[in-house]
Design an enzyme around this catalytic site. Structure first.
Site, PDB file in Angstrom:
ATOM      1  N   ARG A 132      66.160  -7.903   2.924  1.00  0.00           N
ATOM      2  CA  ARG A 132      65.905  -7.136   4.160  1.00  0.00           C
ATOM      3  C   ARG A 132      64.462  -7.325   4.632  1.00  0.00           C
ATOM      4  O   ARG A 132      64.212  -7.591   5.802  1.00  0.00           O
ATOM      5  CB  ARG A 132      66.176  -5.644   3.894  1.00  0.00           C
ATOM      6  N   ILE A 133      63.509  -7.159   3.708  1.00  0.00           N
ATOM      7  CA  ILE A 133      62.096  -7.251   4.106  1.00  0.00           C
ATOM      8  C   ILE A 133      61.646  -8.703   4.219  1.00  0.00           C
ATOM      9  O   ILE A 133      60.936  -9.078   5.163  1.00  0.00           O
ATOM     10  CB  ILE A 133      61.205  -6.479   3.107  1.00  0.00           C
ATOM     11  N   ARG A 167      56.554  -5.917  -6.194  1.00  0.00           N
ATOM     12  CA  ARG A 167      56.181  -5.091  -7.342  1.00  0.00           C
ATOM     13  C   ARG A 167      55.146  -5.852  -8.190  1.00  0.00           C
ATOM     14  O   ARG A 167      55.306  -7.069  -8.412  1.00  0.00           O
ATOM     15  CB  ARG A 167      57.409  -4.783  -8.214  1.00  0.00           C
ATOM     16  N   GLU A 174      50.058   0.508 -11.970  1.00  0.00           N
ATOM     17  CA  GLU A 174      49.482   1.377 -10.930  1.00  0.00           C
ATOM     18  C   GLU A 174      49.298   2.811 -11.410  1.00  0.00           C
ATOM     19  O   GLU A 174      50.136   3.288 -12.175  1.00  0.00           O
ATOM     20  CB  GLU A 174      50.406   1.378  -9.698  1.00  0.00           C
ATOM     21  N   HIS A 229      48.950   0.163  -2.673  1.00  0.00           N
ATOM     22  CA  HIS A 229      50.403   0.341  -2.485  1.00  0.00           C
ATOM     23  C   HIS A 229      50.701   1.152  -1.200  1.00  0.00           C
ATOM     24  O   HIS A 229      51.303   2.227  -1.276  1.00  0.00           O
ATOM     25  CB  HIS A 229      51.019   1.022  -3.720  1.00  0.00           C
TER      26      HIS A 229
HETATM   27  P1  NDP Z   1      66.551  -6.707  -0.896  1.00  0.00           P
HETATM   28  O1  NDP Z   1      67.447  -6.292  -2.013  1.00  0.00           O
HETATM   29  O2  NDP Z   1      67.073  -6.691   0.488  1.00  0.00           O
HETATM   30  O3  NDP Z   1      65.990  -8.190  -1.169  1.00  0.00           O
HETATM   31  C1  NDP Z   1      65.605  -8.631  -2.422  1.00  0.00           C
HETATM   32  C2  NDP Z   1      65.458 -10.139  -2.387  1.00  0.00           C
HETATM   33  O4  NDP Z   1      65.011 -10.572  -3.676  1.00  0.00           O
HETATM   34  C3  NDP Z   1      66.757 -10.858  -2.086  1.00  0.00           C
HETATM   35  O5  NDP Z   1      66.507 -11.949  -1.246  1.00  0.00           O
HETATM   36  C4  NDP Z   1      67.217 -11.344  -3.471  1.00  0.00           C
HETATM   37  O6  NDP Z   1      67.988 -12.527  -3.316  1.00  0.00           O
HETATM   38  C5  NDP Z   1      65.866 -11.618  -4.138  1.00  0.00           C
HETATM   39  N1  NDP Z   1      65.925 -11.576  -5.578  1.00  0.00           N
HETATM   40  C6  NDP Z   1      66.312 -10.526  -6.370  1.00  0.00           C
HETATM   41  N2  NDP Z   1      66.234 -10.861  -7.662  1.00  0.00           N
HETATM   42  C7  NDP Z   1      65.791 -12.152  -7.705  1.00  0.00           C
HETATM   43  C8  NDP Z   1      65.518 -13.065  -8.754  1.00  0.00           C
HETATM   44  N3  NDP Z   1      65.690 -12.736 -10.039  1.00  0.00           N
HETATM   45  N4  NDP Z   1      65.076 -14.293  -8.431  1.00  0.00           N
HETATM   46  C9  NDP Z   1      64.914 -14.650  -7.132  1.00  0.00           C
HETATM   47  N5  NDP Z   1      65.145 -13.828  -6.089  1.00  0.00           N
HETATM   48  C10 NDP Z   1      65.584 -12.588  -6.380  1.00  0.00           C
HETATM   49  O7  NDP Z   1      65.267  -5.789  -1.049  1.00  0.00           O
HETATM   50  P2  NDP Z   1      64.171  -5.425   0.054  1.00  0.00           P
HETATM   51  O8  NDP Z   1      63.797  -6.649   0.800  1.00  0.00           O
HETATM   52  O9  NDP Z   1      64.599  -4.225   0.817  1.00  0.00           O
HETATM   53  O10 NDP Z   1      62.957  -4.953  -0.906  1.00  0.00           O
HETATM   54  C11 NDP Z   1      62.463  -5.827  -1.907  1.00  0.00           C
HETATM   55  C12 NDP Z   1      61.540  -5.081  -2.855  1.00  0.00           C
HETATM   56  O11 NDP Z   1      60.286  -4.849  -2.239  1.00  0.00           O
HETATM   57  C13 NDP Z   1      61.994  -3.666  -3.263  1.00  0.00           C
HETATM   58  O12 NDP Z   1      62.925  -3.724  -4.330  1.00  0.00           O
HETATM   59  C14 NDP Z   1      60.711  -3.009  -3.668  1.00  0.00           C
HETATM   60  O13 NDP Z   1      60.478  -3.172  -5.049  1.00  0.00           O
HETATM   61  C15 NDP Z   1      59.637  -3.773  -2.893  1.00  0.00           C
HETATM   62  N6  NDP Z   1      59.001  -2.926  -1.870  1.00  0.00           N
HETATM   63  C16 NDP Z   1      57.660  -2.677  -1.928  1.00  0.00           C
HETATM   64  C17 NDP Z   1      57.058  -1.856  -0.994  1.00  0.00           C
HETATM   65  C18 NDP Z   1      55.602  -1.551  -1.043  1.00  0.00           C
HETATM   66  O14 NDP Z   1      55.217  -0.443  -0.669  1.00  0.00           O
HETATM   67  N7  NDP Z   1      54.755  -2.489  -1.440  1.00  0.00           N
HETATM   68  C19 NDP Z   1      57.837  -1.205   0.068  1.00  0.00           C
HETATM   69  C20 NDP Z   1      59.221  -1.597   0.084  1.00  0.00           C
HETATM   70  C21 NDP Z   1      59.770  -2.417  -0.855  1.00  0.00           C
HETATM   71  P3  NDP Z   1      69.160 -12.935  -4.349  1.00  0.00           P
HETATM   72  O15 NDP Z   1      69.912 -11.684  -4.664  1.00  0.00           O
HETATM   73  O16 NDP Z   1      69.957 -13.976  -3.612  1.00  0.00           O
HETATM   74  O17 NDP Z   1      68.457 -13.497  -5.533  1.00  0.00           O
END
Ligand code: NDP
Length: 319
Positions: free
Chosen positions: A152-153, A230, A259, A277
């Site tokens: 999503r992001i 993260r 953190e 953060h």
């Molecule tokens: P989504 O679940 O929509 O996207 C996660 C992405 O990561 C997908 O493209 C997924 O693709 C990929 N992914 C997951 N596991 C793996 C892996 N082992 N290897 C490679 N790619 C991987 O999450 P969001 O985009 O909504 O958010 C992502 C993260 O950002 C959150 O979980 C959160 O921890 C962090 N975040 C941080 C914030 C901050 O304040 N700094 C604010 C909001 C979010 P696929 O499944 O195809 O591998």
């Protein structure tokens, strides 16, 4: 009719409380944890958990039905245990995509052009006394940007990057349908192909310290690492070593391994931009997240239908 009892974790955005106070009997989690509520613990059916909620904490609430997390990353909540107990967990996807994507791009610009150091130069009176700030060694134009994560992001970050005249590539576990950016089946292959890596993956066992010395070295001496996912995903010792050796060119970090502790050595680099953060931390976005918490609780108590449950926990089918 008596109000449902909802326990709020500490350090919660006060807006959450203001949205819920008329409809629920709100209780703040005591320092000693849920058990310190005594008999009241048995009344609690819902928890709003900022920063995590463990299996042991869930088990101190015998009638708990739902844990709502006011964030999209819910790694601090023991979803496996919740699933075992039939407790639903919800989070707040999508409402923060724009804010976090804006932060990622801002952090990239700030880091590549060293705007933080330039502003410090001005504020310290050095512009007037010593002259212009040194030229930044790098430019954004012409960079090859790799996204580690294109969910999503990540997709919002990529769409913001398109007008910046950069090449865009990505690594996820499987290629994303309907996307033209170059796909790399491994993070190592992505890091070899790009000079700027933006991390936006969740905290899972598979993403632990995967941005290691090898990945950083592949980015090269002009390489820039940006992390808005993260801190868990980056080996901070390897990052510090790469910055000291000049094997990468800079880093912009919104998130850290432990953190709110930030390694002392990171603070000393002028080619590093550090944020506490704050990627989603604006009033409008945090209010949107709080509203989604309220909507999840309302959906649950009205008809056992939360709006945004996480995939790991069961939601009973209606009727
Ligand atoms: P989504 O679940 O929509 O996207 C996660 C992405 O990561 C997908 O493209 C997924 O693709 C990929 N992914 C997951 N596991 C793996 C892996 N082992 N290897 C490679 N790619 C991987 O999450 P969001 O985009 O909504 O958010 C992502 C993260 O950002 C959150 O979980 C959160 O921890 C962090 N975040 C941080 C914030 C901050 O304040 N700094 C604010 C909001 C979010 P696929 O499944 O195809 O591998």
């Amino acid at each position: 009719m008596s109000k449902e009892a909802v326990m709020l974790s500490q350090n919660l955005n006060p807006y959450v409380q203001s949205l819920l106070k008329d409809d629920y009997d709100l209780v703040t989690m005591p320092q000693g944890g849920p058990a310190a509520l005594g008999d009241k613990a048995a009344d609690i059916k819902a928890v709003v958990a900022f920063g995590g909620f463990s299996a042991a904490q869930m088990d101190e609430l015998p009638n708990l039905e739902i844990v709502t997390c006011p964030g999209v990353g819910y790694d601090g909540i023991d979803t496996a245990h919740a699933a075992e107990r039939g407790i639903v967990v919800t989070h707040t996807p999508n409402v923060l995509n724009d804010e976090v994507a804006d932060t990622a791009v801002a952090l990239m610009l700030n880091t590549v052009r060293r705007f933080y150091a330039a502003e410090t130069w001005l504020r310290e009176g050095r512009w007037e006394n010593e002259g212009g700030f040194p030229l930044s060694p790098f430019s954004v134009k012409g960079r090859k940007v790799g996204l580690y994560g294109l969910g999503r992001i990540g997709l919002e970050i990529a769409s913001r990057l398109e007008p910046f005249k950069v090449e865009i590539a990505y690594h996820t576990r499987s290629p994303k349908k309907g996307v033209d950016y170059a796909y790399h089946p491994t993070l190592a292959s992505l890091a070899e192909a790009v000079d700027t890596l933006i991390c936006i993956v969740p905290k899972t066992p598979e993403t632990h310290k995967v941005v290691n010395a090898e990945i950083l070295s592949a980015l090269g001496p002009k390489g820039i690492l940006i992390n808005v996912g993260r801190g868990w995903s980056v080996d901070e010792d390897a990052l510090i070593a790469a910055l000291e050796a000049g094997t990468i060119g800079g880093a912009g970090l919104d998130v850290f391994y432990d953190e709110p502790h930030v390694p002392e050595k990171l603070l000393a680099f002028d080619n590093v931009s550090l944020l506490p953060h704050v990627a989603s931390a604006s009033v409008p976005t945090r209010q949107g997240m709080a509203q989604l918490v309220a909507d999840n609780l309302k959906g649950w108590f009205a008809e056992k239908r939360p709006v945004t449950p996480v995939p790991e926990t069961p939601v009973p089918l209606k009727g």
